[in-house]
Design a protein around this motif. Structure first.
Motif, mmCIF file in Angstrom:
data_model
loop_
_atom_site.group_PDB
_atom_site.id
_atom_site.type_symbol
_atom_site.label_atom_id
_atom_site.label_comp_id
_atom_site.label_asym_id
_atom_site.label_seq_id
_atom_site.Cartn_x
_atom_site.Cartn_y
_atom_site.Cartn_z
ATOM 1 N N UNK A 198 8.635 36.846 23.997
ATOM 2 C CA UNK A 198 7.824 36.861 22.494
ATOM 3 C C UNK A 198 7.013 35.830 22.257
ATOM 4 N N UNK A 216 5.604 27.823 17.187
ATOM 5 C CA UNK A 216 6.970 27.363 16.795
ATOM 6 C C UNK A 216 7.914 26.583 17.614
ATOM 7 N N UNK A 217 6.911 25.728 18.347
ATOM 8 C CA UNK A 217 7.915 24.878 19.290
ATOM 9 C C UNK A 217 7.719 23.417 18.588
ATOM 10 N N UNK A 251 9.134 20.222 29.271
ATOM 11 C CA UNK A 251 10.390 20.526 28.551
ATOM 12 C C UNK A 251 10.385 21.471 27.717
ATOM 13 N N UNK A 252 9.402 22.039 26.921
ATOM 14 C CA UNK A 252 9.653 23.157 26.187
ATOM 15 C C UNK A 252 9.969 24.379 26.993
ATOM 16 N N UNK A 289 13.270 24.362 28.802
ATOM 17 C CA UNK A 289 14.324 24.714 27.968
ATOM 18 C C UNK A 289 14.407 25.995 27.641
ATOM 19 N N UNK A 290 13.312 26.723 27.398
ATOM 20 C CA UNK A 290 13.306 28.066 27.262
ATOM 21 C C UNK A 290 13.961 28.913 28.331
ATOM 22 N N UNK A 340 17.640 28.738 28.162
ATOM 23 C CA UNK A 340 18.361 29.855 27.019
ATOM 24 C C UNK A 340 18.260 31.167 27.722
ATOM 25 N N UNK A 389 5.761 29.742 27.729
ATOM 26 C CA UNK A 389 7.108 29.697 27.233
ATOM 27 C C UNK A 389 7.613 31.251 27.254
#
Lengths: 305, 257
Positions: free
Chosen positions: A82, A88-89, A97-98, A101-102, A105, A149
């Motif tokens: 999405x 929205x990070x 890292x963003x 990290x995703x 998840x 991301x």
């Protein structure tokens, strides 16, 4: 073949009573590049929100690759990437890292998540910024970071909610090239936009949504065939005092060396050139006055009213 | 959904939380160290010498467990409430909500992040206390269990506060008007045996009173309440708050429209 998305009678009424979706039904085939087109507030983002589970539907059924988003949310979410409309990070986190990290998840082991992050940041031209805080990126770069991301777990379906809003032309073009590349590689893409040129350039199929209702759902080619008129702007070499009278064509003088010619769908542009040549008027260059899809969109909305 | 997947997602959330409070260490680690130092110096050292013994220990020795517990509680709560609310406010929580991570893994990740900060501050406070008082350890197991469970309870409290908060003011109200009075009236600085009967009874309605006393029992071996009763209270609070937090996440309260 199971469609990538299958939406049936989808309704959404928000807590404040606003009816965002009034029973839309929609199928998107696997591998498609699909545009969901509409004005602000038409219901595009709500549709994306329901697919991504950020918005709870009031009623109706939504399936992603044959899996119900309510009862099989794990499977549907694994297949989904999405790209939201708004950034929205966490702006204080590093770009790398963003994305990593995703990946976590979605269950990617750290080594694989790092490899994928590097791959997509490279492909989107962000690798040289990977160690910087996200707040230091330009607006266009932030939008591309959202795409990187969303792709880190390599989803089968990518939802993009106005991915190039506020992005300059060069970045927009390079984003389009990238999206076409991943679509050719097999990723189904659904794009919401109100840049009609974007939909026309990228998408094979299109749905137009207005005030929560789908007003058109067809292929881009079929849609453009419905267009009855096209407006062309011609730059001519001569200084003209008035618009030439062309047999069967509408023609207006915009300024002393620019003409606007209107063609019906059954007419040929060659005939315009022949008539102009007969009047000894030389055409230097030519372009569409405005986006064809825009004209069609406006006419469809007028019909609804 | 495999266990391996859940563990990867859980580790990702926990490390992200730890990375966050370490990145902003000047806001998260330094202020509590300064505050606790001042408590040790002013209440323990300067005023404490005039107060005399309490519960069979010097006043400094008596308040050390309470001050450590106070630091753990405050920081566990603050970590989760500020981290989760910030993510909700700037909508980066959507990264998690669109992913397949189950709600209980999300909740556990944030809670353990809060526990990590609470315990980090607890360890720092314990080392600092060595400058002012000797280190007692009556029962290591009870000490560790109480501090861990208290940290979990207040991390969950911070989570619930963040779910309901709509603006930054909302995450300051509970710590200021609820948490701080409960801590100060929870027996950190005095034994409830000093209070009149009525206020002693009122103190026993305060959950922090049980945490502080159970922790003090682990370190010094003295407590105003039965330590197993305190444990039972902690287990009940942990279970109830975890279930309520999970319920809020399932409903998408303030997160999904």
């Amino acid at each position: 073949m199971t469609p990538a998305i299958s939406i049936k009678d989808l309704y959404k009424t928000y807590d404040n009573g606003f009816e965002a979706l009034k029973g839309i039904s929609l199928d998107v085939a696997e591998g498609d590049f699909f545009a969901l087109l509409g004005a602000n507030g038409a219901g595009k983002s709500t549709t994306i929100g329901v697919l991504s589970t950020l918005v709870r539907k009031t009623s109706g059924s939504v399936q992603v690759f044959g899996q119900n988003v309510d009862t099989n949310s794990y499977e549907t979410k694994l297949n989904l990437g999405v790209v939201p409309q708004e950034v929205n990070f966490n702006h204080f986190e590093k770009v790398f890292d963003i994305v990593v990290t995703q990946g976590g998840y979605y269950g990617l082991p750290i080594k694989l998540a790092k490899e994928r992050a590097e791959k997509y940041l490279n492909q989107l031209g962000l690798w040289d910024k990977h160690n910087q805080q996200a707040r230091n990126l330009s607006g266009g770069m932030k939008r591309r970071l959202l795409i990187a991301r969303a792709l880190v777990h390599e989803p089968r379906l990518l939802l993009l909610d106005e991915p190039t809003a506020g992005v300059d032309i060069e970045l927009r073009r390079s984003t389009w090239d990238f999206l076409q590349k991943i679509n050719r590689a097999g990723t189904t893409i659904v794009l919401t936009t109100h840049y009609l040129e974007e939909a026309e350039s990228l998408c094979r199929n299109i749905a137009m949504i207005d005030r929560g209702v789908i007003v058109e759902n067809t292929s881009m080619k079929a849609l453009l065939r419905k267009l009855h008129q096209e407006h062309f702007v011609l730059d001519v070499r001569q200084e003209l005092e008035q618009a030439p009278v062309l047999n069967g064509f509408g023609c207006e003088l915009i300024d002393s060396s620019t003409l606007e010619v209107i063609l019906e769908s059954h007419q040929d542009l060659n005939d315009v050139f022949t008539e102009l040549q007969a009047m000894n008027i030389q055409v230097k260059s030519m372009r569409n006055k405005s986006n064809r899809l825009e004209q069609l969109f406006i006419s469809l909305l007028k019909k609804q009213e | 959904m495999t266990l391996n997947y859940k563990l990867t997602a859980f580790n990702t959330i926990v490390w992200k939380e730890i990375r966050r409070f370490l990145r902003i260490w000047i806001q998260t680690l330094v202020p509590p160290v300064i505050t606790i130092s001042l408590y040790f110096i002013i209440f323990g050292n300067l005023i404490g010498r005039r107060i005399g013994d309490m519960g069979g220990y010097t006043y400094m020795e008596f308040i050390v467990p309470g001050l450590i517990m106070m630091a753990v509680i405050n920081n566990s709560y603050a970590n989760v409430v500020s981290s989760f609310f910030s993510q909700k406010y700037q909508r980066s929580i959507e990264e998690l909500l669109v992913s397949p991570v189950p709600n209980y893994v999300i909740l556990s990740g944030f809670v353990i992040g809060g526990v990590a900060r609470g315990l980090a501050i607890g360890v720092i406070a314990t080392f600092m206390s060595l400058f002012f008082s000797g280190l007692h350890m009556y029962n290591l197991f009870i000490t560790l269990m109480v501090v861990l469970m208290s940290s979990i309870v207040f991390s969950l409290g911070g989570f619930i506060n963040a779910i309901y908060a709509n603006k930054f003011d909302d995450i300051a109200i509970i710590p200021t008007f609820v948490l701080t009075p409960l801590i100060y009236l929870g027996g950190v600085f005095y034994s409830v045996e000093l209070l009149p009967d009525f206020w002693r009874l009122v103190s026993k309605l305060n959950p922090i009173f049980y945490m502080v006393n159970a922790f003090r029992y682990g370190i010094l071996g003295v407590s105003d309440v039965n330590v197993w009763y305190a444990f039972t209270m902690l287990v009940i609070f942990t279970g109830a708050l975890f279930a309520f937090s999970l319920f809020l996440l399932h409903r998408g309260k303030g997160l999904r429209h």
